[in-house]
Design a protein around this motif. Structure first.
Motif, PDB file in Angstrom:
ATOM      1  N   GLN A 123      -2.811  -2.407  -1.546  1.00  0.00           N
ATOM      2  CA  GLN A 123      -3.275  -3.057  -0.649  1.00  0.00           C
ATOM      3  C   GLN A 123      -2.704  -3.634   0.727  1.00  0.00           C
ATOM      4  O   GLN A 123      -3.301  -3.244   1.699  1.00  0.00           O
ATOM      5  CB  GLN A 123      -4.112  -5.004  -1.353  1.00  0.00           C
ATOM      6  CG  GLN A 123      -4.847  -4.526  -2.615  1.00  0.00           C
ATOM      7  CD  GLN A 123      -3.269  -5.341  -3.266  1.00  0.00           C
ATOM      8  OE1 GLN A 123      -2.535  -5.550  -3.344  1.00  0.00           O
ATOM      9  NE2 GLN A 123      -4.251  -5.291  -4.485  1.00  0.00           N
ATOM     10  N   ALA A 165      -4.287  -4.692   5.771  1.00  0.00           N
ATOM     11  CA  ALA A 165      -3.900  -3.907   4.138  1.00  0.00           C
ATOM     12  C   ALA A 165      -5.186  -2.750   4.253  1.00  0.00           C
ATOM     13  O   ALA A 165      -6.480  -2.961   5.073  1.00  0.00           O
ATOM     14  CB  ALA A 165      -5.100  -5.060   3.486  1.00  0.00           C
ATOM     15  N   SER A 166      -5.033  -2.564   3.287  1.00  0.00           N
ATOM     16  CA  SER A 166      -6.804  -1.640   2.778  1.00  0.00           C
ATOM     17  C   SER A 166      -7.916  -1.858   1.514  1.00  0.00           C
ATOM     18  O   SER A 166      -8.991  -1.785   2.013  1.00  0.00           O
ATOM     19  CB  SER A 166      -5.828  -0.691   1.327  1.00  0.00           C
ATOM     20  OG  SER A 166      -5.633  -1.482   0.949  1.00  0.00           O
ATOM     21  N   THR A 195      -2.076   3.342  -3.572  1.00  0.00           N
ATOM     22  CA  THR A 195      -2.044   1.932  -4.765  1.00  0.00           C
ATOM     23  C   THR A 195      -2.376   1.220  -3.485  1.00  0.00           C
ATOM     24  O   THR A 195      -1.755   2.032  -1.913  1.00  0.00           O
ATOM     25  CB  THR A 195      -1.488   2.584  -5.557  1.00  0.00           C
ATOM     26  OG1 THR A 195      -0.416   2.995  -5.094  1.00  0.00           O
ATOM     27  CG2 THR A 195      -1.676   3.477  -6.795  1.00  0.00           C
ATOM     28  N   GLU A 220       0.613   5.201   0.792  1.00  0.00           N
ATOM     29  CA  GLU A 220       0.061   6.151   1.487  1.00  0.00           C
ATOM     30  C   GLU A 220      -0.146   7.116   0.884  1.00  0.00           C
ATOM     31  O   GLU A 220      -1.161   7.858   1.025  1.00  0.00           O
ATOM     32  CB  GLU A 220       0.557   6.058   2.758  1.00  0.00           C
ATOM     33  CG  GLU A 220      -0.552   6.937   4.033  1.00  0.00           C
ATOM     34  CD  GLU A 220       0.292   6.665   5.138  1.00  0.00           C
ATOM     35  OE1 GLU A 220       0.052   5.854   6.316  1.00  0.00           O
ATOM     36  OE2 GLU A 220       0.559   7.599   5.266  1.00  0.00           O
ATOM     37  N   TYR A 236       0.612  -1.376   0.085  1.00  0.00           N
ATOM     38  CA  TYR A 236       0.418   0.130  -0.095  1.00  0.00           C
ATOM     39  C   TYR A 236       0.911   1.330  -0.055  1.00  0.00           C
ATOM     40  O   TYR A 236       1.697   1.676   0.609  1.00  0.00           O
ATOM     41  CB  TYR A 236      -0.985  -0.228   0.797  1.00  0.00           C
ATOM     42  CG  TYR A 236      -1.448   1.124   1.690  1.00  0.00           C
ATOM     43  CD1 TYR A 236      -2.598   0.902   0.243  1.00  0.00           C
ATOM     44  CD2 TYR A 236      -1.380   2.348   2.244  1.00  0.00           C
ATOM     45  CE1 TYR A 236      -3.652   2.544   0.608  1.00  0.00           C
ATOM     46  CE2 TYR A 236      -2.816   2.903   2.374  1.00  0.00           C
ATOM     47  CZ  TYR A 236      -3.502   3.234   1.601  1.00  0.00           C
ATOM     48  OH  TYR A 236      -4.728   4.236   2.189  1.00  0.00           O
ATOM     49  N   THR A 284      -7.628   1.848   6.320  1.00  0.00           N
ATOM     50  CA  THR A 284      -7.829   2.957   5.026  1.00  0.00           C
ATOM     51  C   THR A 284      -7.252   4.764   5.666  1.00  0.00           C
ATOM     52  O   THR A 284      -6.614   5.300   5.007  1.00  0.00           O
ATOM     53  CB  THR A 284      -8.765   3.020   4.868  1.00  0.00           C
ATOM     54  OG1 THR A 284      -9.696   2.973   5.553  1.00  0.00           O
ATOM     55  CG2 THR A 284      -8.901   1.188   3.650  1.00  0.00           C
ATOM     56  N   ARG A 301      -0.520  -2.891   3.746  1.00  0.00           N
ATOM     57  CA  ARG A 301       0.296  -2.436   4.782  1.00  0.00           C
ATOM     58  C   ARG A 301       1.304  -2.582   5.714  1.00  0.00           C
ATOM     59  O   ARG A 301       2.546  -2.259   5.754  1.00  0.00           O
ATOM     60  CB  ARG A 301      -0.900  -1.624   5.779  1.00  0.00           C
ATOM     61  CG  ARG A 301      -1.747  -0.567   5.050  1.00  0.00           C
ATOM     62  CD  ARG A 301      -2.619   0.135   5.649  1.00  0.00           C
ATOM     63  NE  ARG A 301      -1.628   1.494   5.631  1.00  0.00           N
ATOM     64  CZ  ARG A 301      -2.171   2.235   6.208  1.00  0.00           C
ATOM     65  NH1 ARG A 301      -3.723   2.715   6.181  1.00  0.00           N
ATOM     66  NH2 ARG A 301      -1.652   4.108   6.861  1.00  0.00           N
TER      67      ARG A 301
END
Ligand code: SAH
Length: 409
Positions: free
Chosen positions: A145, A166-167, A143, A139, A137, A197, A147
């Motif tokens: 997924q 994840a996002s 873009t 930030e 991911y 997110t 993190r």
């Protein structure tokens, strides 16, 4: 004198031998200057312990003599909780940590403080993520997924838990990844995911909902003859072998009897409460704000056949204040708050419960000193033993246990 007389003689001898080996052991890490996770890694362990002892004295010696710090049984490979950040290098997903005080990722393959089980699992996760086109991911661009990856290893059992942050819950081939991970590393007993997110440095945002992809969502560990179930989001000490010594000393200080009514505030997965319940206390109540941790604690009571402990989900200060108002009395209070320490509201309520002893377990000598100052000013309790315990070798952090006795008039 080291407080408590115990750990038992064999354990004490074991600790001493570890201590002498560890003193001369050379430690180093190539990432130390940039990472920030281990300020003391390039120091001899004896010098590290001296630094920590001086910190303890600075904040606490005005209250009571500070006993020599209890060294950790292991000074490397002790961390059973591993947290990494995901990033991209040459188009591939990498894992590591943020450079000290920044948001810049330093890719790291292994850390000398972490349980040796984690690095190969993390390596497989990176390989599988790249194979299944899971991206790190970003930030700034919004873009990718993945993190963070969090890994928890059981000290006693051959069990590992993996939590992906994840996002989105919809990671490509997520269940294939979990199955492949378990196939390659059968010790991986649980894989779950949560979504974050938010633009935050917090790995797990408040109220995050966990989805279990593989396994039961928890692993088991064993401490002082009791089994503990640990979920991904519950607090559990990162150095369990030394945590066992910490709890043993706390129990010796508490000197529990059958007629004791015990409160364990900030009880996490119920470690202190359940060890107290199994060590002769009459009744124990654990208070903890995290629902997952309380669910673990209740289950832990059941697994260990302990019927004299119960747990409530509540803010510790509010709960204690309400109970004091209702006239509840107890004989022993354990408190083990987060780094911010207790609140004045909490301590004032504790002062109205007729407690004989307070055992304060703290991970921050500064807030501990602040809280002791409040107690000395407003409450009739005085410190009779201060025992620092090194739970976090190579880092600046140090744990402290204080026994406070009610003053006799
Ligand atoms: N005694 C436990 C946990 C100590 S860590 C052990 O030894 O494992 C501190 C715990 O306090 C965490 O579980 C955290 O969720 C909890 N906590 C933080 N703020 C709280 C609050 N205001 N009220 C109750 N519990 C809180």
């Amino acid at each position: 004198m080291m407080y408590g007389g115990s750990p038992d003689p064999p354990l004490f001898i074991l600790l001493l031998s570890h201590y002498y080996c560890a003193m001369s052991e050379k430690r180093s890490c190539p990432h130390a200057s940039r990472c920030g996770g281990c300020d003391y890694i390039n120091m001899r362990y004896s010098d590290e312990l001296l630094e920590k002892f001086l910190t303890e004295e600075q904040f606490l010696s005005r209250f009571c003599t500070v006993s020599p710090i209890l060294p950790s049984p292991s000074i490397l490979d002790y961390r059973c909780k591993i947290q990494t950040v995901c990033g991209t290098e040459n188009g591939k997903l990498v894992t590591g940590i943020y450079r000290r005080g920044s948001h810049k990722l330093i890719p790291i393959r292994s850390c000398p403080l972490e349980d040796g089980m984690a690095a190969p699992i993390l390596s497989t996760i990176r390989t599988l993520a790249n194979r299944f086109h899971i991206k790190a991911y970003d930030e700034d661009k919004g873009t990718g997924q993945l993190r963070h990856v969090l890994i928890r290893c059981s000290e006693y059992y051959d069990e590992v838990l993996v939590l992906l942050v994840a996002s989105t819950y919809d990671l490509p081939s997520l269940s294939d990844l979990a199955a492949a991970l378990h196939q390659k590393h059968p010790e991986v007993k649980s894989v779950s995911i949560i979504v974050n997110t938010e633009r935050t440095s917090m790995v797990v945002p408040q109220g995050a909902k966990e989805k279990v992809i593989y396994g039961k969502g928890y692993i088991m560990d064993r401490l002082l003859g009791l089994d503990f179930r640990i979920s991904a989001l519950s607090f559990y000490q990162v150095n369990p072998r030394q945590a066992a010594n910490l709890y043993t000393i706390a129990m010796n200080m508490a000197d529990l009897r059958e007629d004791d009514v015990v409160i364990d505030a900030y009880s996490g997965t119920g470690t202190i409460a359940l060890i107290a319940a199994a060590s002769g206390a009459g009744r124990v109540i654990g208070v903890e704000a995290n629902e997952d941790a309380v669910r673990d604690a209740e289950e832990n009571a059941r697994i260990n056949g302990i019927s004299n402990a119960r747990f409530v989900v509540a803010d510790a200060s509010r709960w204690l204040k309400d109970k004091a108002k209702e006239g509840m009395k107890a004989s022993v209070l354990f408190l083990d708050p987060p780094r911010s320490g207790a609140t004045e509201e909490f301590l004032a309520a504790a002062g109205r419960m007729d407690l004989e002893r307070i055992i304060y377990v703290s991970c921050n000598p500064e807030t501990l000193g602040r809280d002791l100052r409040y107690i000395y000013h407003f409450l009739p309790y005085r410190a009779v033993g201060i025992q620092p315990v090194d739970l976090f070798p190579a880092s600046q952090h140090v744990e402290t246990i204080v026994l406070l006795q009610r003053e006799t008039l």
